[in-house]
Design an enzyme around this catalytic site. Structure first.
Site, PDB file in Angstrom:
ATOM      1  N   ASP A 181     -53.650  19.557 -13.284  1.00 45.30           N
ATOM      2  CA  ASP A 181     -53.808  17.930 -12.881  1.00 45.30           C
ATOM      3  C   ASP A 181     -55.131  17.458 -13.525  1.00 45.30           C
ATOM      4  O   ASP A 181     -56.128  17.477 -12.897  1.00 45.30           O
ATOM      5  CB  ASP A 181     -54.013  18.064 -11.634  1.00 45.30           C
ATOM      6  CG  ASP A 181     -52.663  18.144 -10.732  1.00 45.30           C
ATOM      7  OD1 ASP A 181     -51.685  17.600 -10.779  1.00 45.30           O
ATOM      8  OD2 ASP A 181     -52.330  19.496 -10.212  1.00 45.30           O
ATOM      9  N   ARG A 220     -55.805   6.641  -8.143  1.00 42.95           N
ATOM     10  CA  ARG A 220     -55.055   7.554  -9.197  1.00 42.95           C
ATOM     11  C   ARG A 220     -53.863   6.623  -9.674  1.00 42.95           C
ATOM     12  O   ARG A 220     -53.250   7.209 -10.577  1.00 42.95           O
ATOM     13  CB  ARG A 220     -54.250   8.868  -8.354  1.00 42.95           C
ATOM     14  CG  ARG A 220     -55.471   9.548  -7.706  1.00 42.95           C
ATOM     15  CD  ARG A 220     -54.639  10.831  -6.943  1.00 42.95           C
ATOM     16  NE  ARG A 220     -53.813  11.537  -7.455  1.00 42.95           N
ATOM     17  CZ  ARG A 220     -52.944  12.245  -6.860  1.00 42.95           C
ATOM     18  NH1 ARG A 220     -52.663  12.215  -5.587  1.00 42.95           N
ATOM     19  NH2 ARG A 220     -52.308  13.361  -7.600  1.00 42.95           N
ATOM     20  N   LYS A 262     -45.608  10.990 -12.713  1.00 44.51           N
ATOM     21  CA  LYS A 262     -45.407  11.329 -11.287  1.00 44.51           C
ATOM     22  C   LYS A 262     -46.003  10.212 -10.494  1.00 44.51           C
ATOM     23  O   LYS A 262     -46.467   9.282 -10.900  1.00 44.51           O
ATOM     24  CB  LYS A 262     -46.576  12.396 -10.564  1.00 44.51           C
ATOM     25  CG  LYS A 262     -47.811  12.339 -10.995  1.00 44.51           C
ATOM     26  CD  LYS A 262     -48.572  13.785 -10.747  1.00 44.51           C
ATOM     27  CE  LYS A 262     -50.117  13.353 -10.681  1.00 44.51           C
ATOM     28  NZ  LYS A 262     -50.558  14.768 -10.671  1.00 44.51           N
ATOM     29  N   HIS A 263     -45.330   9.927  -9.171  1.00 46.16           N
ATOM     30  CA  HIS A 263     -44.590  10.637  -8.357  1.00 46.16           C
ATOM     31  C   HIS A 263     -43.350  10.165  -8.135  1.00 46.16           C
ATOM     32  O   HIS A 263     -43.177   9.345  -7.268  1.00 46.16           O
ATOM     33  CB  HIS A 263     -45.120  11.408  -7.115  1.00 46.16           C
ATOM     34  CG  HIS A 263     -46.681  11.772  -7.136  1.00 46.16           C
ATOM     35  ND1 HIS A 263     -47.764  11.098  -7.496  1.00 46.16           N
ATOM     36  CD2 HIS A 263     -47.038  13.108  -7.160  1.00 46.16           C
ATOM     37  CE1 HIS A 263     -48.849  11.637  -7.482  1.00 46.16           C
ATOM     38  NE2 HIS A 263     -48.513  13.129  -7.304  1.00 46.16           N
ATOM     39  N   ARG A 295     -59.770  18.931 -12.872  1.00 44.78           N
ATOM     40  CA  ARG A 295     -59.846  20.506 -12.658  1.00 44.78           C
ATOM     41  C   ARG A 295     -61.016  21.153 -13.499  1.00 44.78           C
ATOM     42  O   ARG A 295     -61.333  21.980 -12.900  1.00 44.78           O
ATOM     43  CB  ARG A 295     -58.567  21.397 -12.635  1.00 44.78           C
ATOM     44  CG  ARG A 295     -57.393  20.794 -11.876  1.00 44.78           C
ATOM     45  CD  ARG A 295     -57.565  20.297 -10.631  1.00 44.78           C
ATOM     46  NE  ARG A 295     -56.372  20.063  -9.821  1.00 44.78           N
ATOM     47  CZ  ARG A 295     -56.446  19.188  -8.540  1.00 44.78           C
ATOM     48  NH1 ARG A 295     -57.565  18.901  -8.044  1.00 44.78           N
ATOM     49  NH2 ARG A 295     -55.149  19.056  -8.126  1.00 44.78           N
ATOM     50  N   ASP A 335     -43.220  18.450  -7.017  1.00 43.86           N
ATOM     51  CA  ASP A 335     -44.646  18.677  -6.848  1.00 43.86           C
ATOM     52  C   ASP A 335     -44.877  19.977  -6.037  1.00 43.86           C
ATOM     53  O   ASP A 335     -43.831  20.486  -5.720  1.00 43.86           O
ATOM     54  CB  ASP A 335     -45.237  17.273  -5.794  1.00 43.86           C
ATOM     55  CG  ASP A 335     -46.580  16.966  -5.760  1.00 43.86           C
ATOM     56  OD1 ASP A 335     -47.446  17.828  -6.254  1.00 43.86           O
ATOM     57  OD2 ASP A 335     -47.089  15.927  -5.339  1.00 43.86           O
ATOM     58  N   HIS A 338     -49.455  15.815   1.530  1.00 41.99           N
ATOM     59  CA  HIS A 338     -49.933  17.139   1.561  1.00 41.99           C
ATOM     60  C   HIS A 338     -49.823  17.659   3.194  1.00 41.99           C
ATOM     61  O   HIS A 338     -50.014  18.585   3.318  1.00 41.99           O
ATOM     62  CB  HIS A 338     -51.297  16.996   0.908  1.00 41.99           C
ATOM     63  CG  HIS A 338     -51.298  16.914  -0.456  1.00 41.99           C
ATOM     64  ND1 HIS A 338     -51.345  15.622  -1.000  1.00 41.99           N
ATOM     65  CD2 HIS A 338     -51.290  17.796  -1.477  1.00 41.99           C
ATOM     66  CE1 HIS A 338     -51.447  15.836  -2.399  1.00 41.99           C
ATOM     67  NE2 HIS A 338     -51.465  17.151  -2.672  1.00 41.99           N
TER      68      HIS A 338
END
Length: 569
Positions: free
Chosen positions: A79, A148, A178-179, A87, A264, A191
């Site tokens: 990601d 984002r 995404k998403h 990351r 996801d 999440h």
């Protein structure tokens, strides 16, 4: 294509199913668990988080190690959205995130940044980027998308998202938009729980689906699903990730998407806390997913793999559904050059041709591999960091993004005034934003602009000791610059900012270094400026605007209170 078909058809059922899974693991080197998943189950790919990556050189070595373990080339995913969701930061350029890109509003620079980022990722063995986000963030209370997203305008999100996905793919990595069908208009984080988007089909078609239609027309390699309920499409309350009506009926049949559908992560509570990871994997594959993402726990990964295997043996999942999914995954691997030994794949040749057609000399972007390696090694004798074309693109995009929403006449800040910089920071990470302490804070960037700066760090909701320290330091400051981080979601941070804003003896600046909605928490701020993220390139750009060295050219990509999207200064 016949050779490719024969190759995947030679796999036994267990390994065919394995090809449909992308799994994560702990550590900077391959764990025993990931070795087992590769060797015993033949998984199709791995996904990296910060826990796996130290710098570009180590990332390249890790990718090579993992590929050496597998008889079928792996998808290596990340990601690396840019901005707050990255990351890897050491040895690669950290590009601005989507909302900063939306504020800059420059399609050509958006493409260039994604192209260079794609080259850097591919040079260190990463071949799949879970980006860009095509969610339309029209809900200020959205706790998980926010910056984002490119903004609240579906056409702008589509235009910039297409440039980004083309850039990544021309740079050599697969892009996963995404998403789907859209996570922008939610007030819950998938999440943690299962969100619902209650709108009717006409509204969803005009807003949420518009960027995805554009991505499909542009040839996006993959689309990632959302763990979100859309009653207009799925009256049974099934989240999109598990819904055949959405994945097959809407995405495949109505929108005619022919690429790879990836879920996801099934360990998010919207799935793990409801139907469960193993059963979720079965339903996702039944519904039309080609790749199943299980990012963390080995026990859940094995349970999901076994559950799909059992479902096929029981006749619940037709073998034809497995075969069509493996075929799509295989074709993606072939397209990205993973199944060919030649030095130059079709994807690389296409990338070169497009680069030349765009008027860039072959050396303009450097060798991304050399750039990554040089930045991962010791600095040159002069102590000056290696700067690449990718770094320059990140800097230019950051400078174009900074947005003065309110009080532009108060700029530049007087250099002779003593400045207190208050730096709010997240100290506990999430799966989306993995917390990292930034060394290049706004205070540090202001010092580089020649200001005398005292800087204090606070948490998102400051402790009593942090609050007292800030108020004590503010007594002698002539200018207070408050770098807020989601103050609209954190009452303690907002209360401290309001207290500082109300002091008669000092000027006050509210600089939002994440969500642009913080003005709603500190409405009396005389000068409000949005940076959308707290990364080094953006802090340098923000300080440059505050000092008057740079113009503030950014345009609000979302509505902030009385200030509409599209406002400039």
């Amino acid at each position: 294509m016949g050779k490719t078909e024969r190759a995947w058809q030679e796999l036994d059922l267990k390994w065919k199913i394995g090809q449909l899974f992308v799994c994560g693991f702990d550590g900077l080197s391959p764990s025993a668990g990931i070795e087992r998943l590769i060797g015993e189950y033949g998984i199709g790919g791995v996904v990296y988080f910060r826990r796996n990556l130290r710098d570009a050189k180590q990332a390249a070595a890790l990718s090579a190690q993992l590929q050496s373990l597998s008889s079928v080339p792996l998808l290596t995913a990340i990601d690396q959205e840019g901005g707050m969701v990255v990351r890897l930061e050491e040895g690669v350029a950290v590009m601005p995130g989507a909302m900063a890109v939306g504020a800059a509003g420059n399609p050509e620079l958006t493409y260039e940044a994604a192209f260079l980022a794609g080259q850097e990722l591919r040079s260190i063995g990463i071949n799949l980027n879970f980006a860009p986000c095509l969610d339309v963030n029209n809900n200020p209370e959205n706790p998980v998308i926010g910056v984002r997203s490119y903004g609240e305008n579906p056409e702008a999100v589509a235009a910039l998202g297409v440039q980004a996905l083309r850039g990544y793919q021309d740079g050599g990595v697969a892009a996963a938009a995404k998403h789907f069908p859209g996570h922008g208009d939610t007030t819950a984080d998938s999440h943690r729980e299962l969100p619902v988007v209650p709108h009717g089909r006409d509204r969803l078609d005009a807003v949420e689906l518009l960027p995805f239609r554009a991505a499909i027309a542009a040839g996006v390699d993959a689309i990632m699903t959302a763990h979100v309920v859309f009653p207009a499409y799925e009256p049974d309350g099934t989240p999109a990730t598990l819904s055949r009506r959405i994945l097959t009926g809407l995405l495949r049949e109505r929108l005619a998407f022919r690429g790879v559908v990836v879920t996801d992560c099934l360990e998010m509570n919207a799935i793990a806390g409801t139907i469960g990871v193993a059963r979720g994997a079965v339903e996702a594959v039944k519904g039309g997913a080609d790749l199943v993402l299980v990012s963390h726990r080995l026990d859940r990964q094995i349970a999901a793999l076994e559950a799909v295997h059992e479902a096929v043996l029981a006749g619940e999942i037709p073998l034809s559904r497995i075969d069509e999914a493996v075929d799509r995954v295989w074709r993606l691997k072939e397209k990205r050059g993973l199944l060919r030994a030649e030095a130059e794949t079709e994807a690389e040749a296409e990338s070169e041709a497009r680069r030349d057609a765009a008027g860039r000399p072959r050396g303009a972007a450097e060798s991304a591999g050399e750039a990554a390696a040089s930045r991962s090694s010791a600095p040159p004798a002069s102590g000056i960091p290696v700067r690449t074309a990718a770094d320059d693109a990140a800097a230019r995009l950051s400078e174009a993004a900074v947005t003065v929403v309110k009080g532009e006449a108060l700029l530049p800040l007087p250099r002779e005034k003593r400045v207190l910089a208050v730096w709010a920071e997240a100290r506990v990470g999430t799966e989306v934003v993995e917390a990292i302490e930034q060394e290049r804070t706004l205070g540090a960037a202001l010092r580089e602009e020649g200001y005398a700066v005292a800087e204090l760090r606070i948490g998102l909701d400051p402790t009593a000791a942090e609050r007292e320290a800030v108020l004590r330091e503010a007594e002698t400051a002539e200018t207070v610059v408050f770098a807020s981080y989601d103050a609209a979601f954190h009452a303690g941070q907002a209360a401290l900012a309001n207290e500082l804003c109300g002091r008669p003896d000092s000027a006050f600046v509210l600089a939002a270094v994440r969500t642009p909605y913080d003005l709603s928490a500190v409405p009396a701020a005389p000068l409000y400026i949005c940076a959308y993220e707290n990364k080094p390139a953006m802090m340098a750009a923000l300080a440059g605007v505050l000092a008057g060295r740079l113009p503030a050219g950014g345009v609000l990509p979302v509505t902030v209170g009385a200030y509409p999207a599209g406002r400039r200064g």
